[in-house]
Scaffold this motif. Structure first.
Motif, PDB file in Angstrom:
ATOM      1  N   ILE A 152       5.826   2.244  -2.525  1.00 23.13           N
ATOM      2  CA  ILE A 152       6.358   1.301  -3.039  1.00 23.13           C
ATOM      3  C   ILE A 152       5.237   0.443  -3.681  1.00 23.13           C
ATOM      4  N   GLU A 153       5.407   0.145  -5.004  1.00 20.34           N
ATOM      5  CA  GLU A 153       4.316  -0.829  -5.596  1.00 20.34           C
ATOM      6  C   GLU A 153       4.872  -1.971  -6.527  1.00 20.34           C
ATOM      7  N   LEU A 154       4.853  -2.891  -6.185  1.00 19.68           N
ATOM      8  CA  LEU A 154       5.585  -4.294  -6.856  1.00 19.68           C
ATOM      9  C   LEU A 154       4.562  -4.586  -8.028  1.00 19.68           C
ATOM     10  N   ASP A 155       5.304  -5.061  -9.068  1.00 14.32           N
ATOM     11  CA  ASP A 155       4.395  -5.342 -10.305  1.00 14.32           C
ATOM     12  C   ASP A 155       4.656  -7.064 -10.436  1.00 14.32           C
ATOM     13  N   PRO A 156       3.518  -7.770  -9.864  1.00 17.10           N
ATOM     14  CA  PRO A 156       3.659  -9.199  -9.846  1.00 17.10           C
ATOM     15  C   PRO A 156       4.121  -9.977 -11.005  1.00 17.10           C
ATOM     16  N   GLU A 157       3.677  -9.387 -12.315  1.00 15.85           N
ATOM     17  CA  GLU A 157       4.505 -10.086 -13.397  1.00 15.85           C
ATOM     18  C   GLU A 157       5.841  -9.822 -13.703  1.00 15.85           C
ATOM     19  N   ARG A 158       6.414  -8.523 -13.371  1.00 12.24           N
ATOM     20  CA  ARG A 158       7.741  -8.033 -13.598  1.00 12.24           C
ATOM     21  C   ARG A 158       8.620  -9.007 -12.412  1.00 12.24           C
ATOM     22  N   ASN A 159       7.781  -9.238 -11.378  1.00 12.03           N
ATOM     23  CA  ASN A 159       8.658  -9.804 -10.252  1.00 12.03           C
ATOM     24  C   ASN A 159       8.900 -11.177 -10.172  1.00 12.03           C
ATOM     25  N   LYS A 199      16.993  -5.498 -13.444  1.00 17.69           N
ATOM     26  CA  LYS A 199      15.512  -5.633 -13.856  1.00 17.69           C
ATOM     27  C   LYS A 199      14.640  -4.601 -12.875  1.00 17.69           C
ATOM     28  N   VAL A 200      13.874  -3.828 -13.434  1.00 16.81           N
ATOM     29  CA  VAL A 200      12.648  -3.326 -12.677  1.00 16.81           C
ATOM     30  C   VAL A 200      11.770  -4.011 -12.429  1.00 16.81           C
ATOM     31  N   VAL A 201      11.113  -4.131 -10.850  1.00 14.09           N
ATOM     32  CA  VAL A 201      10.162  -5.145 -10.675  1.00 14.09           C
ATOM     33  C   VAL A 201       8.793  -4.320 -10.194  1.00 14.09           C
ATOM     34  N   SER A 202       9.167  -2.955 -10.212  1.00 11.85           N
ATOM     35  CA  SER A 202       7.966  -2.184  -9.551  1.00 11.85           C
ATOM     36  C   SER A 202       7.150  -1.730 -10.755  1.00 11.85           C
ATOM     37  N   THR A 203       6.018  -1.055 -10.542  1.00 10.67           N
ATOM     38  CA  THR A 203       5.083  -0.654 -11.575  1.00 10.67           C
ATOM     39  C   THR A 203       5.598   0.418 -11.944  1.00 10.67           C
ATOM     40  N   ASP A 204       5.035   0.933 -13.248  1.00  6.16           N
ATOM     41  CA  ASP A 204       5.548   2.344 -13.870  1.00  6.16           C
ATOM     42  C   ASP A 204       5.110   3.595 -13.004  1.00  6.16           C
ATOM     43  N   SER A 205       4.038   3.211 -12.081  1.00  2.00           N
ATOM     44  CA  SER A 205       3.490   4.368 -11.188  1.00  2.00           C
ATOM     45  C   SER A 205       4.113   4.617  -9.913  1.00  2.00           C
ATOM     46  N   SER A 206       4.985   3.545  -9.525  1.00  2.00           N
ATOM     47  CA  SER A 206       5.373   3.430  -8.354  1.00  2.00           C
ATOM     48  C   SER A 206       6.456   4.661  -7.943  1.00  2.00           C
ATOM     49  N   ALA A 207       6.281   5.280  -6.978  1.00  2.04           N
ATOM     50  CA  ALA A 207       7.100   6.417  -6.571  1.00  2.04           C
ATOM     51  C   ALA A 207       8.592   5.886  -6.116  1.00  2.04           C
ATOM     52  N   VAL A 208       8.590   4.797  -5.727  1.00  2.00           N
ATOM     53  CA  VAL A 208      10.199   4.134  -5.469  1.00  2.00           C
ATOM     54  C   VAL A 208      10.137   3.027  -6.476  1.00  2.00           C
TER      55      VAL A 208
END
Length: 395
Positions: free
Chosen positions: A350-357, A365-374
């Protein structure tokens, strides 16, 4: 106007309603009747972006629903020409017998009444709402949609408590769950957002409002959920304890002299965030945390710890995790809670993207990074729309 469904959610002292076009998901009109049975009631009816509000006594649910129908006639839309094909009713507790929506008849009404001991806070009001609506709208079918239906086919290993079998069977003690219409809608919508078949996804849905619940969903089927026989079990909530050692009940009874009703009130109405920090509004808790309030900081830490605990447990139950989704009032609007709940879970992919979140989320809306496995999502729940769609699908 195309076919519409009137969705009614009758609470102990309120009536929420929406007139919905299920095929398009369009809310034609909506409203709320509050403080039923109190000195002064409050009504709000919204149509074409305009709110009509009234303050007047609403002695009972019958009077409330009659006033709602009058508002439709006076303000619009006129139900006689609105293409209404059915009324869908939210019912909280359907026990183990209802796994989907059902056409209301006398047998269904009797079953809802029989299940009141399992849903004493909600089923009586749900039942009364159906009875009154059938009297006032006798020419359209009425459909009951149960909160527990999505969890009615949990695996036995998840639904069964390690309690004496005879006692459990006699008194119907098992995990029933709640918020099922929300979990079903959100898990299906999440699959659409990520563009993958629902059948191949392992999902966790976090429904975080004043009441809060988590679910593990594999291939569109719930395999576990945090709420139990009642909505008290599981996550920390606005005023409910969530998970707690049952021996606390014996301890408080023996050493504090507290009776069953007093403990019930303590666990359901005076605990959770309110018990820890004095407030069940997370916005107020954030304000106190910013001011350095230690009790508020602890409350948020306890809340987040419980969330992480369930996320890890459900990932283990499912043998992995593809999608994690936040929904409901806190889940959709509180980026701090989302961030703190997922802190330290990078080992799960799980990798959360601070800007998207950042900020509130009004559309999926997707709030994880593009590289997040989840893939981490925020999906606004639409429980009324789910009820309308299930109602129409049954017909």
């Amino acid at each position: 106007m195309s076919s519409t469904v009137l969705v009614i959610n009758s609470g102990s002292s309120s009536i929420k309603y929406q007139l919905i076009e299920p095929d398009e998901g369009t809310v034609v009109a909506s409203g709320l009747v509050e403080r039923i049975g109190e000195g002064s009631g409050h009504l709000r009816h919204t149509y074409r972006g305009k709110d009509t509000t009234l303050a007047e006594p609403v002695p009972d649910h019958g009077a409330g629903l009659r006033r709602v129908l009058e508002l439709f006639a006076e303000v619009g839309p006129d139900l006689a020409s609105a293409g209404i094909v059915a009324v869908g009713h939210r019912v909280v507790q359907g026990g183990a017998r209802y796994s989907g929506p059902v056409l209301v008849d006398e047998k269904v009404l009797a079953d809802i009444e029989e299940l009141i001991p399992l849903g004493p806070l909600h089923n009586p009001a749900n039942l009364r709402g159906i009875e009154v609506a059938r009297e006032l709208l006798p020419d359209v079918p009425h459909v009951a949609v149960f909160d527990t239906a999505f969890f009615s086919e949990l695996p036995d290993s998840a639904a069964t408590y390690a309690l004496d079998r005879e006692v459990a069977t006699r008194y119907r003690v098992r995990r029933y769950g709640a918020h099922g219409t929300s979990h079903q809608y959100v898990s299906r919508t999440a699959a659409e957002v990520v563009g993958r078949p629902l059948a191949e996804l392992r999902q966790i849905v976090l429904h975080l409002g004043n009441g809060a619940s988590a679910s593990a969903v594999v291939g569109g089927r719930a395999v576990d959920t945090s709420m139990g026989m009642t909505p008290l079990e599981g996550l920390v909530m606005g005023t409910r304890t969530g998970d707690i050692d049952p021996a606390v009940i014996f301890h408080l009874h023996r050493n504090a002299g507290m009776g069953v009703d007093e403990i019930d009130d303590l666990f359901n109405r005076r605990s959770g965030l309110k018990g820890l920090a004095g407030h069940n509004d997370v916005r107020e808790i954030h304000r106190l945390v910013a001011e350095g309030d230690a009790a508020a900081r602890l409350a948020l830490d306890v809340y987040s710890h419980r969330l992480r605990k369930y996320i890890g447990a459900y990932a283990a139950v499912m043998g992995g995790l593809d999608v994690l989704t936040f929904t409901a009032g806190i889940g959709e609007n509180d980026d701090i809670v989302r961030s703190e709940a997922l802190a330290g879970l990078e080992f799960l992919g799980i990798e959360l993207d601070p800007e998207r979140n950042a900020g509130r989320v009004k559309e999926p809306k997707v709030v994880s990074t593009d590289s997040s496995a989840v893939t981490v999502l925020v999906v606004p729940t639409r429980e009324e729309q789910e009820i309308a769609q299930q109602t129409l699908s049954l017909l």
